[in-house]
Structures are given as structure tokens and as C-alpha cells.
Design a protein around this motif. Structure first.
Motif, PDB file in Angstrom:
ATOM      1  N   UNK A   1      18.428  50.955 -73.855  1.00 20.18           N
ATOM      2  CA  UNK A   1      17.342  51.723 -74.445  1.00 20.18           C
ATOM      3  C   UNK A   1      16.052  50.916 -74.412  1.00 20.18           C
TER       4      UNK A   1
ATOM      5  N   UNK B   1      18.743  67.207 -68.483  1.00 20.79           N
ATOM      6  CA  UNK B   1      18.872  67.498 -69.908  1.00 20.79           C
ATOM      7  C   UNK B   1      20.205  66.981 -70.436  1.00 20.79           C
TER       8      UNK B   1
ATOM      9  N   UNK C   1      20.034  63.269 -70.811  1.00 22.73           N
ATOM     10  CA  UNK C   1      19.231  62.900 -71.977  1.00 22.73           C
ATOM     11  C   UNK C   1      19.994  63.144 -73.272  1.00 22.73           C
TER      12      UNK C   1
ATOM     13  N   UNK D   1      23.174  61.121 -77.803  1.00 20.61           N
ATOM     14  CA  UNK D   1      24.446  61.014 -78.519  1.00 20.61           C
ATOM     15  C   UNK D   1      24.945  59.580 -78.549  1.00 20.61           C
TER      16      UNK D   1
ATOM     17  N   UNK E   1      23.135  56.858 -78.373  1.00 19.00           N
ATOM     18  CA  UNK E   1      22.298  56.065 -79.272  1.00 19.00           C
ATOM     19  C   UNK E   1      22.718  56.310 -80.713  1.00 19.00           C
ATOM     20  N   UNK E   2      22.978  57.597 -81.037  1.00 18.31           N
ATOM     21  CA  UNK E   2      23.438  57.915 -82.395  1.00 18.31           C
ATOM     22  C   UNK E   2      24.739  57.177 -82.703  1.00 18.31           C
TER      23      UNK E   2
ATOM     24  N   UNK F   1      26.426  53.758 -85.448  1.00 17.97           N
ATOM     25  CA  UNK F   1      27.491  53.936 -86.436  1.00 17.97           C
ATOM     26  C   UNK F   1      28.096  52.589 -86.853  1.00 17.97           C
TER      27      UNK F   1
ATOM     28  N   UNK G   1      30.003  66.273 -78.322  1.00 15.09           N
ATOM     29  CA  UNK G   1      29.043  67.370 -78.439  1.00 15.09           C
ATOM     30  C   UNK G   1      28.724  68.017 -77.097  1.00 15.09           C
TER      31      UNK G   1
ATOM     32  N   UNK H   1      30.625  71.466 -75.687  1.00 17.97           N
ATOM     33  CA  UNK H   1      30.106  72.824 -75.839  1.00 17.97           C
ATOM     34  C   UNK H   1      29.111  73.153 -74.731  1.00 17.97           C
TER      35      UNK H   1
ATOM     36  N   UNK I   1      28.647  71.480 -85.243  1.00 18.12           N
ATOM     37  CA  UNK I   1      27.993  70.366 -85.931  1.00 18.12           C
ATOM     38  C   UNK I   1      28.269  70.423 -87.431  1.00 18.12           C
TER      39      UNK I   1
ATOM     40  N   UNK J   1      19.348  60.008 -87.422  1.00 18.32           N
ATOM     41  CA  UNK J   1      20.034  58.834 -86.918  1.00 18.32           C
ATOM     42  C   UNK J   1      19.107  57.955 -86.088  1.00 18.32           C
TER      43      UNK J   1
END
Lengths: 338, 370
Positions: free
Chosen positions: A131, A213, A216, A221, A223-224, A228, A256, A259, B228, B347
């Protein structure tokens, strides 16, 4: 009740509901569409309009004059027998036409899906790890630019590029049709290779405009997930970065996106109407456009139902596998199932 | 101890009262600070986020491009209303170009047909074979596009957020029913469904077209939000709120929705993009519109199908011209979602805040900022 049983019932209910919606749409449409079709045929010949009308109506799956319930019952029983009616545009049964067209669309779609997810998952993960580096910044920029290009614009640009380039590219990636001429269909090297080459440009239109997209959001996700606590703990435990990347970050970041995979299948099937028209690729979307253009109701509803069934099956399979991927989503009787 | 709505609102921000002020529910203090609090809320929820978002170059570029489209739309609206402001200004400035209605001009002269771009400054971007000025046609299509995007974006985002949150959080029968509806709506491929509906309804209002295009797009967004919410409601801070007996709407508003904001904003942009794509596709396929360049899709259709811009050499400009605003609008929408992501994504924000204040990290985990 068993969750899998429940989900199967739900899928069947969805299929029934969609077919019913298709019937309601078809029921509302025919009046004007049959008139329209009769007008078109009579314009070019001296046949008595009434005879034309009778022949068209006899080939509809239900009598437009009958009661709603009667029409619905004949329509449903015909569908259960696998009868989708007769197409005037294709000059043969709708089921024959579509059985022959569906594999071609699936070929392009699977090429596109595989390419898109392979590129975006790998790129997104690397971008998240680095990043703020030039690699991240450059790829973010390129991703944003390519994502901003609609798939049909990319299709035009690809055809332009191939067309204005030297002949070798034009021969390698033909911008028209779905198979090389003068080669008999079958599992021969020449045919499979030719079919693949013809599918490259349509698939590329999806990949180029879709990977950005996805990469990205994979980056976001990741990075999130990198923030943790358990990742920090894993680092403190001195686990190998490979293990952390695959088991701790990758797995949670991919979830995620599962979906988006579903959505992309529906999106690709829907947009094949435009893309296959541009590439003159005779798949499901091509026939749907031809049906709409000629107001061929049986073919229109047939393509509609077939595309829908494909999406329902894909969703069903994905739902079945989702709880395996994410144990946090409990499946069972609690009603918390995904 | 009686807790009022105001007291709870005050609890949000420990900095305003040091975490003690409202503990005893002093109504006098509440009355005095209400107006002040309203101003602070406005500062916190509107002014500060805007400043943060504006800090990101992507937001700046996106808002500049979108502003350009809105300004263009306003100019064209004025023109349609009879105020030929743009042309008056251009005439004063000595420009030969003027905005015209892109209807195929009857009895046009030959020198108006297929003018190449940048050759004749009366038609800066050139003309189609039927003499329609390309620059005029490009500008003329802007208001309709923005109306469609607005209608579709608002409709689908509102639908998706409500359905997704309620079904994900409520569970039980509500979830089953809503999920079945979402399943059905999602299983119907959007473009073909819209095509059939457009044939039946034959809409002419851009607002109706916008809503029609998003008639099942919301389902996909609802599904994302639903999944979510499913994992969010298992989080410890949500469970803590539940145990403390905080009402469900309150939990959804304070604990769930803030975490969904990145999805909601991204989804608004996604829906807007689908409206742009699908409306152009519908116009390109010739299923909307009546023989006039009222959309960039019609221009693509003319260039590709009518005038063979791909095969006749030297006509590629007809195809490339409408691509510019299409890509620009699409890019602005994506940049906007990217730029605001940092603002709404707790986050990412925590991570960036964590670089300076390490200790806050754990606090944010338990009680993420609204």
C-alpha cells in the motif's frame, strides 16, 4: 428442516416465480406483438392477414384468446415438456436454437470470469501488501481508468485496434463470428483453437473493463483484513508471511468478492445482448436481440427463461458453497443462513 | 435515571462533555446546548467529512467532472427553455460554433455532411452523415442522462439499504420473505427484463427510464448489504449493544449503518454506472428514443450501424466522440466512490488514524466511530 433441502425448495420456488413472471409479461405483450408481426409479414407479400395471424397464433405456446388460467396451464405444461415454442426468426424450435447457442455464450463467460478473477485477486492482494508504493499507485490509476470504460466501448475499441493493426492480429483474434469457416465442429484441435480465438475479443471486453473494480475491492478488503488483530497476532507468533497471506488475509478478503462473482454472472449474461450483437457472435444474447428486433415472442421468452435458469442455478451452487468458505455464516435451523 | 433522546445523542461524542455532562440528565444544560449541539452535529456530519473527502485528489477530480456535466445540463436546459445564453456568449466571443437541436436538418447542404473534426470550426467535432453537429448532440444528451442517473441511483440505493438491513438484522420470517423476493429479483437478468418492460411501457420520461433500469439492480446491492449485516451482527460491539438493551433501530443506525456506508456509497455509484451503461445500451440497440440523437447510445448506434464508422476509414471519429463523455462520466462516478471510501470506511480510517494514535486502535474496534 435441513438447510440444504430448504435452499433447494427456495431455488425451485424462484424458478417457478420467474417463469410465471415471464408468462405474465408474454401474456401482456402478444396482442400488440402479434399484430406487429402480421403487419411485417403482410407488408412483403400478398397473403391474407387472417391466415398469417392464425399460423402465428397456432405456433404461440398458448392461445391469446383463451382465459388467463387456461393459457397459464398450457404454457406451464409445455415448458415442463421442454417445449419453448417455435421461432420464426431462427426457422426452428426455440429449444433447438438455444441448446445450440448456450455453450458459445458459456465459453465466452467462463473465459472472462476466469481471467478477470485470476488477474484481480492476484493484483489486489499485492497492491494491498505494498500500500502506497508506486506499484500500488500505478495499478490503482490504471484500474480506475479501465473500469471507467464500458464493456461495449471496449468492444468497439478492440475491433478498431484489431482492424487498424496489421493482418496477423486480425487473423489471430477475428472480431466477427464464433468459429472459423470451413472447419467442422467437433473435438478437433483446429476447431477448439478456432473457437477459443473467436472468443478472445468478447471475453477481453469483459476482462479489461471488469478487473479494475474487482482488484480495487480485493485491495480494500485485504487492507481491512490486514488491520485485524488476528493478523497482528499471527505476525507476532512469527508465522511465515506466505501462510499469513493465504490463510489469514487472502481467505477473509476473498469472501466479500464471492457475491460479486454471482453478480458478474448475471451481468455477463444480460450484457451479452449488446456484446454478441457487436461481435456478431451467435450466442444467447445474439438470439435475444434478433427476437426483440423481429418481435418474435417465443424466442424472446425462451432466451429470457434460459438466461434466468442459468443465473438461478449459478446462485444456487454459490449459496451451497458459501457456508463452506465462511464458517462464521451458520447454516441450520436458526434462520441465520445466508 | 431518566434517559431522553437528547441524552443519548450527547453520549456519542465524549469530547463535548468529557463523558460526564449528561450522565445525570441535567435538562437545563441540554436546553442551553441544543442549538450549539445542532451546529456541532452539522459541522461533524457535513462540513468535516466534506473537508476530509476534498483532501483526496480523486474526490476533487470527480466533483470537477460531475460539476462540468451539471453545468452543461443547466446550459442545455436554459437553451431548451428558450434562453440561448450559451450561443449569445459564444457570438460575443466571436466563436462560429453554436448549440443546435441535433435533429436531422432537412435539405442540408453537402458540405454539412461528414465534416471531419477540427476542420471547420463551425462544427468543431465534425458532423454525422446526416449533417447533425456532433458537439451539439453530445451536449444535448447530458440533461437526460443526469436525470436517469439521479432517479436510478436514489431508487435502487434506498431500496437496497432498507431491504438488506432489515432482512439481515431481523432474521426469521422477515428474512426468509425478503430473501426470496431478493432472490427472484436478482435471478432475473437486468438488461433483458428492462428490454421487455421498455417494450410494454414505452417510457419517455428520463426519470421513469432511470427507475426501470434499476428495477432489479437493487436486489444485488441488497444481497451485498444483507451478507455484510449478517457478519456485523455477530460482532462483539453489536452484541454488547444488544445486551445493554439498546433498541434495534438505534443499533442499526449507530452500529450497523456506519459500517455499511462504504457499501452504500459504492453501491450508489454502481447503480448510477449501471444506469449509464444500460441506458446507453438500450439507446444503442434502438429500443429507446425516436430518430434523434438524444443519447450518446444513439450516436454510437448511428456511427456503428448506420455509417459503418468501424469499416469505412476516416469515420472512426463518429464512434470516438460519444465515447469521451461516456468514459468521463463513468470515471467521475468511480473516482467519487474511491475518494469517499476513506471517509466512510471505518477500518481504513482506523488504520490511518492508528499511525498517529496507537492506543485508539482497540477503542475503535469496540466502538467504531459513527
Amino acid at each position: 428442516m435441513n438447510w440444504y433441502l430448504k435452499r433447494t425448495g427456495q431455488a425451485l420456488f424462484t424458478l417457478w416465480a420467474v417463469v410465471t413472471i415471464a408468462f405474465v409479461l408474454a401474456w401482456n405483450v402478444p396482442g400488440s406483438l402479434v399484430d406487429h408481426m402480421v403487419d411485417r409479414i403482410v407488408q412483403n407479400s400478398n397473403i391474407d392477414p387472417e391466415i398469417v395471424r392464425e399460423s402465428i397464433e397456432s405456433r404461440l405456446m398458448f392461445d391469446p384468446e383463451a382465459s388467463l388460467l387456461e393459457g397459464y396451464l398450457t404454457y406451464m405444461s409445455a415448458l415442463l415438456e421442454g417445449n419453448l415454442g417455435y421461432s420464426f426468426v431462427a426457422g426452428q424450435d426455440v429449444s433447438t436454437t438455444l441448446a445450440e447457442a448456450v455453450p458459445w455464450t458459456l465459453l465466452v463467460m467462463s473465459l472472462a470470469t476466469l481471467g478477470m478473477f485470476a488477474i484481480s485477486l492476484a493484483l489486489g492482494a499485492i497492491m494491498a501488501y505494498r500500500e502506497g508504493s508506486w506499484f500500488d499507485i500505478a495499478n490503482t490509476f490504471v484500474g480506475i481508468v479501465t473500469t471507467s470504460v464500458p464493456y461495449f466501448v471496449a468492444a468497439f475499441l478492440l475491433i478498431l485496434w484489431v482492424g487498424y493493426s496489421d493482418a496477423p492480429i486480425l487473423e489471430l483474434f477475428p472480431p466477427r463470428g464464433r468459429q472459423p469457416p470451413r472447419i467442422d465442429p467437433g473435438f478437433t484441435v483446429a476447431f477448439v483453437w478456432g473457437a477459443l480465438r473467436h472468443a478472445v475479443l468478447p471475453a477481453l471486453s469483459y476482462i479489461i473493463t471488469g478487473y479494475g473494480l474487482l482488484a480495487l475491492s480485493m485491495r480494500g478488503n485485504s487492507i481491512q483484513t490486514l488491520g485485524e488483530d488476528y493478523v497482528r497476532v499471527a505476525e507476532l507468533r512469527g508465522l511465515s508471511s506466505r501462510r499469513i497471506a493465504l490463510r489469514y488475509v487472502g481467505r477473509n478478503a476473498v469472501l466479500p468478492l464471492y457475491t460479486s462473482l454471482l453478480l458478474s454472472i448475471g451481468f455477463m449474461l444480460g450484457s451479452s445482448v449488446v456484446l454478441e450483437q457487436i461481435f456478431q457472435y451467435h450466442g444467447v444474447g445474439y438470439w435475444m436481440y434478433e427476437a426483440i428486433d423481429a418481435t418474435d415472442v417465443p424466442l424472446m421468452m425462451g432466451t429470457f427463461i434460459v438466461i434466468t435458469v442459468c443465473v438461478v442455478i449459478a446462485t444456487f451452487v454459490a449459496d451451497m458453497t458459501y457456508s463452506m468458505l465462511d464458517p462464521r455464516i451458520k447454516s441450520g435451523d436458526q434462520g441465520e443462513a445466508y | 435515571m431518566k434517559r431522553t433522546e437528547d441524552d443519548r445523542a450527547g453520549d456519542d461524542d465524549p469530547r463535548t462533555d468529557g463523558g460526564t455532562g449528561d450522565m445525570f440528565g441535567d435538562s437545563e444544560i441540554t436546553a442551553v446546548t441544543r442549538r450549539q449541539r445542532a451546529r456541532e452535529t452539522f459541522d461533524e456530519s457535513v462540513v468535516a467529512p466534506f473537508k476530509v473527502a476534498w483532501d483526496d485528489w480523486r474526490t476533487k477530480v470527480a466533483l470537477l467532472i460531475l460539476g462540468g456535466f451539471v453545468a452543461t445540463a443547466l446550459l442545455v436546459w436554459l437553451h431548451q427553455a428558450g434562453y440561448t445564453l450559451l450561443n449569445d456568449v459564444l457570438r460575443v466571443l466571436g466563436s462560429p460554433w453554436e448549440l443546435e437541436v441535433p435533429r436531422s436538418p432537412v435539405g442540408i447542404t453537402d458540405e454539412r455532411r461528414s465534416v471531419r473534426p477540427f476542420e471547420n470550426w463551425q462544427y468543431p467535432l465534425g458532423t454525422f452523415d446526416n449533417g447533425v453537429d456532433i458537439l451539439s448532440a453530445l451536449l444535448w444528451a447530458t440533461p437526460g442522462m443526469l436525470q436517469m442517473v439521479l432517479a436510478g441511483g436514489v431508487f435502487s440505493t434506498a431500496m437496497a439499504t432498507v431491504v438488506g438491513t432489515v432482512s439481515g438484522y431481523k432474521g426469521g420470517t422477515v428474512e426468509s420473505v425478503l430473501n426470496t423476493i431478493v432472490d427472484i429479483a436478482m435471478s432475473i437478468p437486468g438488461l433483458p427484463l428492462v428490454v421487455v418492460l421498455v417494450a410494454i411501457i414505452q417510457p419517455s420520461s428520463p426519470y421513469v427510464i432511470g427507475v426501470l433500469i434499476t428495477i432489479n439492480i437493487w436486489a444485488g446491492l441488497a444481497r451485498t448489504i444483507h451478507s455484510q449485516v449478517l457478519s456485523l451482527r455477530e460482532k462483539s460491539y453489536v452484541e454488547a449493544s444488544r445486551t445493554m438493551g439498546i433498541s434495534t433501530p438505534q443499533i442499526i443506525r449507530k452500529d450497523i449503518l456506519p459500517n455499511l456506508m462504504p457499501y452504500i456509497t459504492v453501491n450508489f455509484v454502481y447503480a448510477a454506472r449501471r444506469v449509464v451503461y444500460d441506458s446507453i445500451a438500450l439507446y444503442y440497440l434502438g429500443l429507446l428514443g425516436g430518430g434523434m440523437a438524444e443519447n450518446w447510445g444513439v450516436m454510437l448506434d448511428w456511427a456503428y450501424n448506420l455509417y459503418n464508422a468501424l469499416t469505412v476509414s476516416g469515420k472512426a471519429y463518429m464512434l470516438l466522440a460519444p465515447m469521451v463523455p461516456i468514459v468521463a462520466l463513468s470515471m467521475a462516478l468511480i473516482l467519487l466512490s474511491q475518494g469517499t471510501d476513506r471517509l466512510f470506511n471505518p477500518r481504513v480510517r482506523t488504520r490511518h488514524a492508528g499511525e498517529t494514535v496507537q492506543e485508539d486502535d482497540t477503542d475503535c474496534e469496540v466502538n467504531p466511530p459513527a
